[in-house]
Design a protein around this motif. Structure first.
Motif, PDB file in Angstrom:
ATOM      1  N   ALA A  60      26.930  -4.706 -44.944  1.00 34.23           N
ATOM      2  CA  ALA A  60      26.352  -4.671 -43.599  1.00 34.23           C
ATOM      3  C   ALA A  60      27.119  -3.689 -42.717  1.00 34.23           C
ATOM      4  CB  ALA A  60      26.352  -6.064 -42.976  1.00 34.23           C
ATOM      5  N   ALA A  61      28.443  -3.664 -42.847  1.00 31.34           N
ATOM      6  CA  ALA A  61      29.268  -2.757 -42.041  1.00 31.34           C
ATOM      7  C   ALA A  61      28.953  -1.302 -42.366  1.00 31.34           C
ATOM      8  CB  ALA A  61      30.749  -3.035 -42.292  1.00 31.34           C
ATOM      9  N   ILE A  62      28.897  -0.981 -43.640  1.00 32.16           N
ATOM     10  CA  ILE A  62      28.644   0.403 -44.048  1.00 32.16           C
ATOM     11  C   ILE A  62      27.230   0.823 -43.658  1.00 32.16           C
ATOM     12  CG2 ILE A  62      28.420   1.930 -46.055  1.00 32.16           C
ATOM     13  CD1 ILE A  62      30.752   0.232 -47.318  1.00 32.16           C
ATOM     14  N   LEU A  63      26.255  -0.034 -43.937  1.00 30.13           N
ATOM     15  CA  LEU A  63      24.869   0.298 -43.575  1.00 30.13           C
ATOM     16  C   LEU A  63      24.690   0.417 -42.065  1.00 30.13           C
ATOM     17  CD1 LEU A  63      22.796  -1.848 -46.101  1.00 30.13           C
ATOM     18  CD2 LEU A  63      22.874   0.648 -45.942  1.00 30.13           C
ATOM     19  N   ALA A  64      25.281  -0.490 -41.301  1.00 31.08           N
ATOM     20  CA  ALA A  64      25.164  -0.437 -39.842  1.00 31.08           C
ATOM     21  C   ALA A  64      25.779   0.858 -39.306  1.00 31.08           C
ATOM     22  CB  ALA A  64      25.822  -1.653 -39.200  1.00 31.08           C
ATOM     23  N   GLY A  65      26.929   1.229 -39.839  1.00 33.54           N
ATOM     24  CA  GLY A  65      27.562   2.479 -39.418  1.00 33.54           C
ATOM     25  C   GLY A  65      26.707   3.687 -39.736  1.00 33.54           C
ATOM     26  N   LEU A  66      26.130   3.711 -40.932  1.00 37.07           N
ATOM     27  CA  LEU A  66      25.275   4.834 -41.328  1.00 37.07           C
ATOM     28  C   LEU A  66      23.989   4.884 -40.502  1.00 37.07           C
ATOM     29  CD1 LEU A  66      25.695   4.706 -45.217  1.00 37.07           C
ATOM     30  CD2 LEU A  66      26.642   6.414 -43.627  1.00 37.07           C
ATOM     31  N   VAL A  67      23.371   3.717 -40.286  1.00 37.60           N
ATOM     32  CA  VAL A  67      22.135   3.663 -39.501  1.00 37.60           C
ATOM     33  C   VAL A  67      22.392   4.137 -38.074  1.00 37.60           C
ATOM     34  CG1 VAL A  67      20.473   2.062 -38.431  1.00 37.60           C
ATOM     35  CG2 VAL A  67      20.937   1.930 -40.882  1.00 37.60           C
TER      36      VAL A  67
ATOM     37  N   THR B   1      24.336  -9.552 -38.925  1.00 37.18           N
ATOM     38  CA  THR B   1      24.849  -9.963 -40.244  1.00 37.18           C
ATOM     39  C   THR B   1      26.337  -9.692 -40.318  1.00 37.18           C
ATOM     40  OG1 THR B   1      22.712  -9.511 -41.286  1.00 37.18           O
ATOM     41  CG2 THR B   1      24.633  -9.593 -42.740  1.00 37.18           C
ATOM     42  N   LEU B   2      26.735  -8.527 -39.834  1.00 38.57           N
ATOM     43  CA  LEU B   2      28.151  -8.168 -39.808  1.00 38.57           C
ATOM     44  C   LEU B   2      28.943  -9.159 -38.950  1.00 38.57           C
ATOM     45  CD1 LEU B   2      30.492  -6.198 -40.347  1.00 38.57           C
ATOM     46  CD2 LEU B   2      29.629  -4.810 -38.460  1.00 38.57           C
ATOM     47  N   ALA B   3      28.452  -9.463 -37.757  1.00 38.14           N
ATOM     48  CA  ALA B   3      29.167 -10.372 -36.845  1.00 38.14           C
ATOM     49  C   ALA B   3      29.258 -11.784 -37.416  1.00 38.14           C
ATOM     50  CB  ALA B   3      28.473 -10.392 -35.486  1.00 38.14           C
ATOM     51  N   ILE B   4      28.161 -12.278 -37.976  1.00 40.33           N
ATOM     52  CA  ILE B   4      28.159 -13.645 -38.515  1.00 40.33           C
ATOM     53  C   ILE B   4      29.081 -13.754 -39.730  1.00 40.33           C
ATOM     54  CG2 ILE B   4      26.701 -15.353 -39.702  1.00 40.33           C
ATOM     55  CD1 ILE B   4      24.415 -14.318 -37.790  1.00 40.33           C
ATOM     56  N   THR B   5      28.998 -12.778 -40.623  1.00 42.81           N
ATOM     57  CA  THR B   5      29.878 -12.831 -41.808  1.00 42.81           C
ATOM     58  C   THR B   5      31.331 -12.617 -41.414  1.00 42.81           C
ATOM     59  OG1 THR B   5      29.415 -10.491 -42.314  1.00 42.81           O
ATOM     60  CG2 THR B   5      28.085 -12.154 -43.462  1.00 42.81           C
ATOM     61  N   GLU B   6      31.548 -11.829 -40.363  1.00 43.80           N
ATOM     62  CA  GLU B   6      32.912 -11.618 -39.866  1.00 43.80           C
ATOM     63  C   GLU B   6      33.517 -12.948 -39.403  1.00 43.80           C
ATOM     64  OE1 GLU B   6      35.749  -8.494 -39.120  1.00 43.80           O
ATOM     65  OE2 GLU B   6      33.714  -8.254 -39.841  1.00 43.80           O
TER      66      GLU B   6
ATOM     67  N   VAL C 123      33.964   0.594 -38.158  1.00 42.00           N
ATOM     68  CA  VAL C 123      33.885  -0.468 -39.160  1.00 42.00           C
ATOM     69  C   VAL C 123      33.474   0.114 -40.517  1.00 42.00           C
ATOM     70  CG1 VAL C 123      32.625  -2.554 -39.824  1.00 42.00           C
ATOM     71  CG2 VAL C 123      33.489  -2.330 -37.515  1.00 42.00           C
ATOM     72  N   ALA C 124      32.492   1.006 -40.503  1.00 35.48           N
ATOM     73  CA  ALA C 124      32.042   1.626 -41.755  1.00 35.48           C
ATOM     74  C   ALA C 124      33.169   2.434 -42.387  1.00 35.48           C
ATOM     75  CB  ALA C 124      30.828   2.513 -41.494  1.00 35.48           C
ATOM     76  N   LEU C 125      33.882   3.208 -41.582  1.00 34.24           N
ATOM     77  CA  LEU C 125      34.996   4.008 -42.109  1.00 34.24           C
ATOM     78  C   LEU C 125      36.114   3.132 -42.663  1.00 34.24           C
ATOM     79  CD1 LEU C 125      35.156   6.836 -39.405  1.00 34.24           C
ATOM     80  CD2 LEU C 125      34.293   7.017 -41.761  1.00 34.24           C
ATOM     81  N   LEU C 126      36.377   2.006 -42.010  1.00 32.62           N
ATOM     82  CA  LEU C 126      37.372   1.059 -42.523  1.00 32.62           C
ATOM     83  C   LEU C 126      36.937   0.510 -43.874  1.00 32.62           C
ATOM     84  CD1 LEU C 126      38.239  -0.917 -39.259  1.00 32.62           C
ATOM     85  CD2 LEU C 126      39.859   0.419 -40.622  1.00 32.62           C
ATOM     86  N   ASP C 127      35.663   0.107 -43.974  1.00 34.05           N
ATOM     87  CA  ASP C 127      35.175  -0.493 -45.219  1.00 34.05           C
ATOM     88  C   ASP C 127      34.971   0.519 -46.329  1.00 34.05           C
ATOM     89  OD1 ASP C 127      35.364  -3.117 -44.523  1.00 34.05           O
ATOM     90  OD2 ASP C 127      33.289  -3.322 -43.904  1.00 34.05           O
ATOM     91  N   LEU C 128      34.792   1.769 -45.978  1.00 30.48           N
ATOM     92  CA  LEU C 128      34.702   2.827 -46.996  1.00 30.48           C
ATOM     93  C   LEU C 128      36.081   3.295 -47.458  1.00 30.48           C
ATOM     94  CD1 LEU C 128      31.772   4.920 -45.490  1.00 30.48           C
ATOM     95  CD2 LEU C 128      31.763   3.732 -47.707  1.00 30.48           C
ATOM     96  N   GLY C 129      37.120   2.813 -46.776  1.00 27.33           N
ATOM     97  CA  GLY C 129      38.479   3.201 -47.122  1.00 27.33           C
ATOM     98  C   GLY C 129      38.844   4.593 -46.627  1.00 27.33           C
ATOM     99  N   LEU C 130      38.072   5.134 -45.707  1.00 30.67           N
ATOM    100  CA  LEU C 130      38.343   6.463 -45.170  1.00 30.67           C
ATOM    101  C   LEU C 130      39.250   6.408 -43.951  1.00 30.67           C
ATOM    102  CD1 LEU C 130      34.728   7.915 -45.494  1.00 30.67           C
ATOM    103  CD2 LEU C 130      36.679   8.281 -47.031  1.00 30.67           C
ATOM    104  N   LEU C 131      39.499   5.222 -43.473  1.00 29.02           N
ATOM    105  CA  LEU C 131      40.328   5.018 -42.298  1.00 29.02           C
ATOM    106  C   LEU C 131      41.136   3.738 -42.502  1.00 29.02           C
ATOM    107  CD1 LEU C 131      40.652   6.335 -39.446  1.00 29.02           C
ATOM    108  CD2 LEU C 131      38.972   4.702 -38.644  1.00 29.02           C
ATOM    109  N   GLY C 132      42.367   3.745 -42.068  1.00 25.90           N
ATOM    110  CA  GLY C 132      43.186   2.544 -42.090  1.00 25.90           C
ATOM    111  C   GLY C 132      43.722   2.130 -43.453  1.00 25.90           C
TER     112      GLY C 132
END
Length: 163
Positions: free
Chosen positions: A56-63, A31-36, A107-116
């Protein structure tokens, strides 16, 4: 035929291990790759597609972080301590599978705003795309090596030919 620990994990406790360790992470990552790709193609910076991508990015990172935190102490450490790896093919399969936690975590850290946070949107997108690509590479290497018979990686017997 012998199987790698990667395939054994997926084959054990059916269907739960397959769902937990393969289906859920792969559906999220795909899902992350396709939406990307869709976001890159459309140039949308926000909207429903971006929200799906972010979720999808945050959930994939957490999973994958949870999978890593579970499998390292319960599988990797005991296999290493007991010398029970089935050769280098086995190590590559499991290692690459677990390495997927790094790009998905990024990717999850980027989307959570904790990185970058200081990166420009374009630069952040570049990191995002690179991380998704990195995940796809290690995931496919894990799958390919995971399906191999690990005995194929055993040291070949030396044959002495006499003339």
């Amino acid at each position: 035929m012998s199987m790698t620990h990667y395939m054994e994990l997926l084959a054990t406790n059916q269907p739960w291990n397959l769902l937990i360790f393969m289906a859920i992470p792969v559906v999220l990552a795909e899902t992350l790759a396709i939406t990307e790709l869709a976001l890159l193609f459309t140039g949308q910076g926000d909207g429903p597609l971006r929200r799906i991508n972010r979720a999808a990015a945050i959930l994939a990172g957490l999973v994958f972080a949870a999978i890593l935190l579970y499998l390292v102490p319960t599988v990797v450490v005991p296999l290493t301590a007991s010398g029970a790896w089935r050769g280098w093919i086995d190590v590559v399969a499991v290692g690459c599978y677990l390495a997927g936690a790094v790009p998905l975590g990024l990717v999850a850290l980027l989307d959570l705003g904790l990185l970058g946070r200081s990166l420009s949107p374009r630069r952040r997108l570049g990191w995002h795309v690179a991380a998704v690509g990195g995940f796809l590479v290690v995931a496919h290497v894990a799958m390919i090596f995971g399906m191999l018979d690990p005995t194929l990686g055993a040291a070949p017997m030396s044959h002495h030919m006499s003339h």
